[in-house]
Design a protein around this motif. Structure first.
Motif, short mmCIF file in Angstrom:
data_model
loop_
_atom_site.label_atom_id
_atom_site.label_comp_id
_atom_site.label_asym_id
_atom_site.label_seq_id
_atom_site.Cartn_x
_atom_site.Cartn_y
_atom_site.Cartn_z
N GLU A 83 0.02 -6.04 10.67
CA GLU A 83 -0.31 -7.41 10.36
C GLU A 83 -0.74 -7.57 8.70
O GLU A 83 -0.50 -8.39 7.92
CB GLU A 83 -1.69 -7.99 11.18
N LEU A 84 -1.68 -6.50 8.37
CA LEU A 84 -1.91 -6.53 6.97
C LEU A 84 -0.80 -6.21 6.05
O LEU A 84 -0.68 -6.88 4.86
CB LEU A 84 -3.07 -5.40 6.91
N LEU A 85 0.01 -5.31 6.72
CA LEU A 85 1.44 -4.99 5.65
C LEU A 85 2.17 -6.17 5.57
O LEU A 85 2.77 -6.63 4.53
CB LEU A 85 2.11 -3.91 6.27
N ALA A 86 2.39 -6.99 6.69
CA ALA A 86 3.25 -8.43 6.45
C ALA A 86 2.57 -9.40 5.75
O ALA A 86 3.33 -10.03 4.81
CB ALA A 86 3.22 -8.92 8.14
N GLU A 87 1.30 -9.38 5.45
CA GLU A 87 0.62 -10.23 4.52
C GLU A 87 0.76 -9.79 2.99
O GLU A 87 0.85 -10.70 2.23
CB GLU A 87 -0.92 -10.10 4.81
N LYS A 88 0.81 -8.43 2.84
CA LYS A 88 0.72 -8.11 1.54
C LYS A 88 2.29 -7.85 1.03
O LYS A 88 2.82 -8.12 -0.22
CB LYS A 88 0.25 -6.64 1.52
N ALA A 89 3.17 -7.60 1.95
CA ALA A 89 4.63 -7.21 1.53
C ALA A 89 5.87 -7.96 2.15
O ALA A 89 7.21 -7.28 2.17
CB ALA A 89 4.78 -5.97 1.55
N SER A 90 5.62 -9.10 3.06
CA SER A 90 6.59 -9.70 3.82
C SER A 90 7.64 -10.14 2.85
O SER A 90 8.86 -10.07 3.43
CB SER A 90 6.08 -10.86 4.56
N PRO A 112 -7.87 4.24 9.11
CA PRO A 112 -8.55 3.69 8.24
C PRO A 112 -8.71 3.75 6.71
O PRO A 112 -8.55 2.82 5.96
CB PRO A 112 -10.18 4.17 8.48
N LEU A 113 -7.92 4.80 6.23
CA LEU A 113 -7.72 4.90 4.75
C LEU A 113 -6.44 4.22 4.45
O LEU A 113 -6.43 3.60 3.55
CB LEU A 113 -7.37 6.62 4.50
N LEU A 114 -5.41 4.11 5.28
CA LEU A 114 -4.32 3.21 4.95
C LEU A 114 -4.62 1.74 5.17
O LEU A 114 -4.20 1.04 4.06
CB LEU A 114 -3.31 3.48 6.28
N THR A 115 -5.60 1.45 5.94
CA THR A 115 -5.89 -0.02 5.73
C THR A 115 -6.69 -0.29 4.43
O THR A 115 -6.45 -1.22 3.65
CB THR A 115 -7.03 -0.29 6.76
N SER A 116 -7.51 0.52 4.08
CA SER A 116 -8.21 0.37 2.88
C SER A 116 -7.33 0.55 1.53
O SER A 116 -7.33 -0.36 0.82
CB SER A 116 -9.23 1.63 2.56
N ILE A 117 -6.24 1.16 1.49
CA ILE A 117 -5.08 1.07 0.56
C ILE A 117 -4.28 -0.12 0.46
O ILE A 117 -4.10 -0.88 -0.32
CB ILE A 117 -4.19 2.18 0.62
N LEU A 118 -3.65 -0.83 1.59
CA LEU A 118 -3.22 -2.09 1.76
C LEU A 118 -4.11 -3.09 1.60
O LEU A 118 -3.32 -4.00 0.73
CB LEU A 118 -2.73 -1.93 3.28
N GLU A 119 -5.10 -3.22 1.81
CA GLU A 119 -6.26 -4.09 1.34
C GLU A 119 -6.07 -4.43 -0.14
O GLU A 119 -6.31 -5.60 -0.43
CB GLU A 119 -7.51 -3.92 1.98
N ARG A 120 -6.02 -3.40 -0.90
CA ARG A 120 -6.31 -3.34 -2.31
C ARG A 120 -4.71 -3.40 -2.94
O ARG A 120 -5.02 -3.72 -4.20
CB ARG A 120 -6.89 -2.23 -2.58
N LEU A 121 -3.66 -3.51 -2.35
CA LEU A 121 -2.30 -3.94 -2.90
C LEU A 121 -2.31 -5.20 -3.52
O LEU A 121 -2.69 -6.02 -2.61
CB LEU A 121 -1.34 -3.40 -1.76
N PRO A 122 -1.68 -5.40 -4.43
CA PRO A 122 -1.28 -6.82 -4.80
C PRO A 122 -0.08 -7.23 -3.87
O PRO A 122 0.58 -6.55 -3.34
CB PRO A 122 -0.77 -6.57 -6.21
N VAL A 123 -0.14 -8.62 -3.84
CA VAL A 123 1.06 -9.26 -2.95
C VAL A 123 2.32 -8.94 -3.47
O VAL A 123 2.57 -9.22 -4.82
CB VAL A 123 0.59 -10.75 -2.70
N SER A 124 3.47 -8.51 -2.72
CA SER A 124 4.75 -8.84 -3.24
C SER A 124 5.35 -7.62 -4.03
O SER A 124 5.96 -8.02 -5.17
CB SER A 124 5.20 -10.31 -3.39
N THR A 125 4.63 -6.70 -4.28
CA THR A 125 4.95 -5.56 -5.08
C THR A 125 5.70 -4.29 -4.52
O THR A 125 6.63 -3.86 -4.95
CB THR A 125 3.77 -5.05 -6.00
N LEU A 126 5.12 -4.09 -3.27
CA LEU A 126 5.46 -2.89 -2.39
C LEU A 126 6.90 -2.88 -1.87
O LEU A 126 7.34 -3.95 -1.02
CB LEU A 126 4.48 -2.52 -1.36
N SER A 127 7.95 -2.09 -2.26
CA SER A 127 9.16 -2.22 -1.73
C SER A 127 9.66 -1.31 -0.76
O SER A 127 10.75 -1.43 0.01
CB SER A 127 10.18 -2.40 -2.90
N LYS A 128 8.79 -0.22 -0.85
CA LYS A 128 9.04 1.05 0.12
C LYS A 128 7.84 1.69 0.57
O LYS A 128 6.97 2.00 0.00
CB LYS A 128 10.05 2.14 -0.71
N LEU A 129 7.84 2.02 1.93
CA LEU A 129 6.48 2.46 2.59
C LEU A 129 7.10 3.62 3.72
O LEU A 129 7.63 3.23 4.51
CB LEU A 129 5.76 1.41 3.39
#
Length: 492
Positions: free
Chosen positions: A291-298, A255-272
């Motif tokens: 699925e959420l990670l793919a939306e944010k950082a594909s 749940p916490l990881l989901t909450s954090i990923l939901e708030r990330l801007p798109v296409s900024t995360l390069s390493k997880l």
């Protein structure tokens, strides 16, 4: 002396080599400082640049310095103190009264490490206007008041550093965090890199404030104890969260990881890099996270590491409902097919078969590093879990055109099809512990499942080099295998 050695750029280059030589650098720079006047100051700058404690500086004072706190230090002391760029404090052996009117004592200090009792050192020995990097090790204890005192002292130091060091950009904290230390960290909004390994002592409100840091590029945090609802309730309204975050390493729950990923801007995360908390129901909850990670950082993610604290033994005792993935299967990972920019993937011992490697290669065509674990003959594999065979190495050789480093949870091959496609970019391979000495005392064979089942080491090395002719590093606990590999490669 050659005239070139009087050119500062050339001299500094020579001193760089000296600093990384096998000879003790401090002894060497002491000798170089005595060679000639032209070398004295550059050599002393190197000699005093990094200190492990203040004892070398205190040695420059008269023996009665403790009784003359108010006296101004000597020019020699001031000159060498100004050379210090990095210092580690591990002892509380300084009084705030020493050089009462001198602050800071180390005016050009850029990096400071406070370890345990060193957290109690007075600010004047730990801060400067040039401070950029801070490392704090408070220690852990459930009952020791001393640990709380160190944590509070570290909090006071960080408040002072936040005021006096505008270029402070990197902070590492390991150990128990008091309420005061949580508040001090939450106030350092200009940080670019932050590591907090504080077990259960990081407050949800502190993590919420960290999420608003506008320049934060790298974050490593232990947060498996933090409830997602408490984190969300602590977030300030109408704020932008993790606006610059590029690298995230986190120990957490779903749940916490989901909450954090939901708030990330798109296409900024390069390493997880995620370390998921133990879940006796298995990792099926990870599919919507992927699925959420793919939306944010594909389009941006280059490196992905998944670690899971769940044991397969737990899944045997508490099987999930029918139709639910028990482990990291191809179906569970399928949302990651959109991550076309991935260069590095680490996921130890997933629920995959040989043929699944072909699918992964289509998902991640630019992949350079794939670590799926190593074969362990003592590792229990439940009946429901897929296993890779020696043929997996051949599949990987054919499927991954750009791979440079590989680890597979499979026995190494002993033979290879002459028509096997060669993969020419792989430089490093990880193979598990599959060796034991032969009965005649010459360790030339590999025991796998029983003393009767053996694999010829020579055949293993030949097969691997046939598939991966550019291979130069073989990582394995089996010394017999690695020694044979080195011998063959050195003769090529």
């Amino acid at each position: 002396m050659h005239a070139a050695l009087l050119i500062d750029e050339v001299l500094q280059l020579v001193f760089d080599f000296c600093e990384h030589s096998e000879t003790e650098p401090q002894w060497m720079f002491t000798q170089l400082a005595r060679c000639c006047r032209a070398w004295k100051d550059p050599a002393l700058d190197r000699l005093w640049a990094r200190l492990n404690g203040v004892e070398p500086l205190l040695a420059l004072l008269p023996k009665s310095y403790e009784k003359t706190f108010c006296r101004v230090p000597s020019e020699r002391f001031l000159a060498n103190a100004a050379r210090v760029r990095q210092i580690t404090h591990s002892k509380d052996n300084l009084s705030a009264a020493i050089f009462r009117d001198l602050s800071p004592v180390l005016p050009r200090l850029e990096t400071v490490a406070l370890s345990f009792h060193g957290c109690m050192v007075p600010w004047k020995w730990t801060t400067s206007t040039r401070l950029k990097t801070v490392s704090i090790k408070v220690g852990f204890s459930l009952s020791s008041n001393a640990v709380v005192e160190r944590s509070n002292a570290a909090a006071s130091f960080l408040r002072e550093a936040g005021r006096s060091a505008p270029d402070l950009h990197t902070l590492q904290i390991r150990g128990r965090m008091s309420a005061a230390l949580n508040e001090s960290v939450a106030a350092l909004a200009n940080l670019q890199s932050l590591t907090v390994q504080a077990s259960c002592y990081l407050a949800p409100s502190t993590l919420a404030m960290i999420a608003t840091f506008p320049r934060l590029r790298e974050l490593e945090v232990h947060a498996s104890h933090i409830d997602a609802d408490e984190f969300e309730d602590s977030l300030p309204p109408a704020a932008h969260f993790f606006p610059a975050l590029e690298e995230l390493t986190i120990r957490t729950c779903g749940p916490l990881l989901t909450s954090i990923l939901e708030r990330l801007p798109v296409s900024t995360l390069s390493k997880l890099h995620v370390e998921m908390a133990k879940s006796i129901g298995g990792p099926s909850y990870m599919k919507p996270i992927f699925e959420l990670l793919a939306e944010k950082a594909s389009a941006s993610l280059r490196e992905l590491t998944i670690e899971d604290g769940t044991e397969t033994d737990d899944l045997e005792r508490y099987p999930p409902p029918p139709g639910t993935p028990r482990w990291y299967s191809l179906d569970l990972l399928s949302p990651l097919a959109r991550m076309k920019q991935l260069r590095r993937v680490v996921m130890r011992d997933p629920d995959l078969r040989d043929g699944d490697l072909e699918v992964l290669a289509k998902w991640w065509p630019a992949l350079e590093h794939l670590d799926l674990g190593m074969f362990d003959p003592e590792h229990f594999v439940p009946k429901w879990k897929a296993q890779m065979t020696p043929a997996a190495f051949g599949v990987a050789a054919k499927a991954f055109a750009k791979l440079e480093r590989l680890g597979l949870p499979a026995k190494p091959p002993v033979e290879v099809d002459p028509k096997q496609a060669q993969q020419t970019t792989l430089r490093a391979l990880m193979v598990g512990d599959v060796t034991s000495p032969a009965q005649d005392g010459r360790p030339t064979e590999v025991a796998v499942d029983s003393p009767a089942e053996t694999i010829d080491v020579v055949a293993v090395v030949d097969a691997l080099l046939h598939m991966f002719p550019s291979l130069r590093t073989l990582d394995s606990p089996s010394t017999v295998l690695t020694e044979r590999f080195v011998a063959v490669v050195n003769t090529q």
